[in-house]
Design an enzyme around this catalytic site. Structure first.
Site, PDB file in Angstrom:
ATOM      1  CG  HIS A   1      -1.263  -0.608   5.456  1.00 57.85           C
ATOM      2  ND1 HIS A   1      -1.024  -0.981   6.753  1.00 57.85           N
ATOM      3  CD2 HIS A   1      -0.433   0.420   5.202  1.00 57.85           C
ATOM      4  CE1 HIS A   1      -0.074  -0.224   7.267  1.00 57.85           C
ATOM      5  NE2 HIS A   1       0.295   0.647   6.346  1.00 57.85           N
TER       6      HIS A   1
ATOM      7  CE  LYS B   1      -7.777   1.347 -11.091  1.00 56.52           C
ATOM      8  NZ  LYS B   1      -8.264   0.517  -9.969  1.00 56.52           N
TER       9      LYS B   1
END
Length: 99
Positions: A86, A51
């Protein structure tokens, strides 16, 4: 300076691991681990890098490793910064490309 951010559901990694073709599509041999959270973070970092670049690259052309302090980096991409985290069901990665 370009930035990419991606979020991966850890359950997606469980699905990928059921198909060895998919495992070898997304992960280099050095990245494969039994830790689902780590794999999700690696996949998120690769997508975030794509991206930030604005290009669709081959998954295996991007390799994520950790340095001696455990900080992730993208092999061969010296002008990048990577952050992976995470928690619970998701892994998130942010990649900064310094032009």
């Amino acid at each position: 300076m370009d930035i990419g951010i991606d979020l991966v559901k850890i359950a997606r990694i469980e699905q990928i691991l059921t198909d060895q073709k998919l495992v070898h599509k997304f992960f280099n041999a050095s990245e494969i681990t039994d830790n689902l959270e780590s794999l999700a973070g690696i996949l998120a970092a690769k997508e975030a890098y794509m991206k930030a670049c604005g290009d669709k690259l081959e998954w295996l052309s991007i390799e994520i490793k950790k340095n001696d302090l455990g900080k992730p980096y993208i092999v061969g991409k010296i002008n990048t910064r990577v952050s992976i985290s995470h928690d619970g069901d998701y892994a998130v990665a942010v990649v900064l490309i310094i032009n």
